[in-house]
Design a protein around this motif. Structure first.
Motif, PDB file in Angstrom:
ATOM      1  N   ALA A 126      -1.620  -9.774 -14.916  1.00  0.00           N
ATOM      2  CA  ALA A 126      -0.614  -9.320 -13.956  1.00  0.00           C
ATOM      3  C   ALA A 126      -1.195  -9.462 -12.550  1.00  0.00           C
ATOM      4  N   THR A 127      -0.323  -9.580 -11.560  1.00  0.00           N
ATOM      5  CA  THR A 127      -0.776  -9.607 -10.172  1.00  0.00           C
ATOM      6  C   THR A 127       0.041  -8.616  -9.358  1.00  0.00           C
ATOM      7  N   TYR A 128      -0.574  -8.104  -8.305  1.00  0.00           N
ATOM      8  CA  TYR A 128       0.083  -7.150  -7.421  1.00  0.00           C
ATOM      9  C   TYR A 128      -0.557  -7.291  -6.052  1.00  0.00           C
ATOM     10  N   GLU A 129       0.254  -7.498  -5.037  1.00  0.00           N
ATOM     11  CA  GLU A 129      -0.262  -7.681  -3.684  1.00  0.00           C
ATOM     12  C   GLU A 129       0.075  -6.466  -2.825  1.00  0.00           C
ATOM     13  N   THR A 130      -0.909  -6.019  -2.041  1.00  0.00           N
ATOM     14  CA  THR A 130      -0.710  -4.859  -1.174  1.00  0.00           C
ATOM     15  C   THR A 130      -0.506  -5.244   0.285  1.00  0.00           C
ATOM     16  N   VAL A 131      -0.749  -6.518   0.603  1.00  0.00           N
ATOM     17  CA  VAL A 131      -0.579  -7.009   1.973  1.00  0.00           C
ATOM     18  C   VAL A 131       0.060  -8.387   1.929  1.00  0.00           C
ATOM     19  N   GLN A 132       0.561  -8.827   3.056  1.00  0.00           N
ATOM     20  CA  GLN A 132       1.085 -10.189   3.172  1.00  0.00           C
ATOM     21  C   GLN A 132      -0.081 -11.170   3.038  1.00  0.00           C
ATOM     22  N   ARG A 133       0.167 -12.324   2.476  1.00  0.00           N
ATOM     23  CA  ARG A 133      -0.912 -13.309   2.287  1.00  0.00           C
ATOM     24  C   ARG A 133      -1.523 -13.756   3.608  1.00  0.00           C
ATOM     25  N   GLU A 172     -17.054 -12.378   3.438  1.00  0.00           N
ATOM     26  CA  GLU A 172     -15.746 -12.054   4.005  1.00  0.00           C
ATOM     27  C   GLU A 172     -15.094 -10.866   3.315  1.00  0.00           C
ATOM     28  N   ALA A 173     -15.399 -10.663   2.044  1.00  0.00           N
ATOM     29  CA  ALA A 173     -14.774  -9.579   1.285  1.00  0.00           C
ATOM     30  C   ALA A 173     -15.573  -9.348   0.015  1.00  0.00           C
ATOM     31  N   ARG A 174     -15.163  -8.337  -0.722  1.00  0.00           N
ATOM     32  CA  ARG A 174     -15.742  -8.058  -2.032  1.00  0.00           C
ATOM     33  C   ARG A 174     -14.617  -7.972  -3.050  1.00  0.00           C
ATOM     34  N   GLU A 175     -14.922  -8.394  -4.257  1.00  0.00           N
ATOM     35  CA  GLU A 175     -13.926  -8.409  -5.331  1.00  0.00           C
ATOM     36  C   GLU A 175     -14.419  -7.507  -6.464  1.00  0.00           C
ATOM     37  N   LEU A 176     -13.529  -6.666  -6.932  1.00  0.00           N
ATOM     38  CA  LEU A 176     -13.808  -5.838  -8.106  1.00  0.00           C
ATOM     39  C   LEU A 176     -13.047  -6.395  -9.295  1.00  0.00           C
ATOM     40  N   ILE A 177     -13.751  -6.637 -10.381  1.00  0.00           N
ATOM     41  CA  ILE A 177     -13.110  -7.011 -11.639  1.00  0.00           C
ATOM     42  C   ILE A 177     -13.380  -5.864 -12.597  1.00  0.00           C
ATOM     43  N   ILE A 178     -12.302  -5.283 -13.091  1.00  0.00           N
ATOM     44  CA  ILE A 178     -12.429  -4.100 -13.938  1.00  0.00           C
ATOM     45  C   ILE A 178     -11.807  -4.390 -15.299  1.00  0.00           C
ATOM     46  N   ALA A 179     -12.609  -4.272 -16.334  1.00  0.00           N
ATOM     47  CA  ALA A 179     -12.098  -4.426 -17.700  1.00  0.00           C
ATOM     48  C   ALA A 179     -11.623  -3.050 -18.168  1.00  0.00           C
ATOM     49  N   LEU A 180     -10.356  -2.976 -18.482  1.00  0.00           N
ATOM     50  CA  LEU A 180      -9.776  -1.712 -18.935  1.00  0.00           C
ATOM     51  C   LEU A 180      -9.859  -1.615 -20.452  1.00  0.00           C
ATOM     52  N   PRO A 181      -9.809  -0.409 -20.980  1.00  0.00           N
ATOM     53  CA  PRO A 181      -9.830  -0.237 -22.436  1.00  0.00           C
ATOM     54  C   PRO A 181      -8.664  -0.982 -23.087  1.00  0.00           C
ATOM     55  N   SER A 212       2.123  -3.915 -17.947  1.00  0.00           N
ATOM     56  CA  SER A 212       1.014  -4.453 -17.158  1.00  0.00           C
ATOM     57  C   SER A 212       1.242  -4.339 -15.654  1.00  0.00           C
ATOM     58  N   GLU A 213       2.442  -4.650 -15.194  1.00  0.00           N
ATOM     59  CA  GLU A 213       2.704  -4.600 -13.752  1.00  0.00           C
ATOM     60  C   GLU A 213       2.620  -3.172 -13.220  1.00  0.00           C
ATOM     61  N   LYS A 214       3.134  -2.231 -13.988  1.00  0.00           N
ATOM     62  CA  LYS A 214       3.101  -0.825 -13.555  1.00  0.00           C
ATOM     63  C   LYS A 214       1.668  -0.292 -13.549  1.00  0.00           C
ATOM     64  N   LEU A 215       0.922  -0.606 -14.577  1.00  0.00           N
ATOM     65  CA  LEU A 215      -0.472  -0.175 -14.675  1.00  0.00           C
ATOM     66  C   LEU A 215      -1.297  -0.743 -13.521  1.00  0.00           C
ATOM     67  N   LEU A 216      -1.117  -2.020 -13.242  1.00  0.00           N
ATOM     68  CA  LEU A 216      -1.836  -2.656 -12.145  1.00  0.00           C
ATOM     69  C   LEU A 216      -1.500  -2.008 -10.807  1.00  0.00           C
ATOM     70  N   LYS A 217      -0.233  -1.716 -10.591  1.00  0.00           N
ATOM     71  CA  LYS A 217       0.181  -1.078  -9.336  1.00  0.00           C
ATOM     72  C   LYS A 217      -0.471   0.295  -9.180  1.00  0.00           C
ATOM     73  N   ILE A 218      -0.491   1.077 -10.238  1.00  0.00           N
ATOM     74  CA  ILE A 218      -1.093   2.422 -10.195  1.00  0.00           C
ATOM     75  C   ILE A 218      -2.589   2.314  -9.834  1.00  0.00           C
ATOM     76  N   THR A 242      -4.245  -0.208  -8.439  1.00  0.00           N
ATOM     77  CA  THR A 242      -4.441  -0.812  -7.124  1.00  0.00           C
ATOM     78  C   THR A 242      -4.181   0.200  -6.003  1.00  0.00           C
ATOM     79  N   GLU A 243      -3.112   0.947  -6.123  1.00  0.00           N
ATOM     80  CA  GLU A 243      -2.796   1.939  -5.094  1.00  0.00           C
ATOM     81  C   GLU A 243      -3.850   3.039  -5.033  1.00  0.00           C
ATOM     82  N   LYS A 244      -4.426   3.401  -6.177  1.00  0.00           N
ATOM     83  CA  LYS A 244      -5.507   4.415  -6.187  1.00  0.00           C
ATOM     84  C   LYS A 244      -6.731   3.886  -5.458  1.00  0.00           C
ATOM     85  N   PHE A 245      -7.115   2.639  -5.736  1.00  0.00           N
ATOM     86  CA  PHE A 245      -8.287   2.065  -5.080  1.00  0.00           C
ATOM     87  C   PHE A 245      -8.049   1.812  -3.605  1.00  0.00           C
ATOM     88  N   LYS A 246      -6.831   1.418  -3.272  1.00  0.00           N
ATOM     89  CA  LYS A 246      -6.477   1.133  -1.885  1.00  0.00           C
ATOM     90  C   LYS A 246      -6.612   2.384  -1.042  1.00  0.00           C
TER      91      LYS A 246
END
Length: 101
Positions: free
Chosen positions: A40-47, A72-81, A89-95, A97-101
């Protein structure tokens, strides 16, 4: 996960990577032709934000006079249970992402 009639435990992990080409990484991640197993993908800002961020980071880096590679940036890759597969998937990713943001 079961293999040969027995349960095999899978480990969760978090991987942190330094990105020296954030625009290229964003293009790679968001391009469905380049992703075989994209969950799934979820964007928090304009490209366009990533281009501005990369440019500003490169300018600040050049001012610093460092001979190293610009991060320029750091990337987190998180393996979920695996049990999370039952959630949308889209809802889980949004939750997450918004927590980390």
């Amino acid at each position: 996960m079961k293999r040969g009639g027995r349960n095999i435990a899978r480990n969760s992990f978090i991987q942190l990577s330094k990105l020296s080409n954030v625009r290229g990484r964003i293009d790679y991640i968001t391009n469905p032709e380049r992703q075989e197993n994209l969950y799934a993908t979820y964007e928090t800002v304009q490209r366009s934000f990533w281009k501005v961020l990369a440019t500003e980071n490169q300018q600040d880096f050049q001012k610093s006079g460092s001979a190293r590679k610009c991060i320029e940036a750091r990337e987190l890759i998180i393996a979920l249970p695996e049990s999370f597969i039952k959630y949308q998937s889209e809802k889980l990713l949004k939750i997450f992402t918004e927590k980390f943001k």
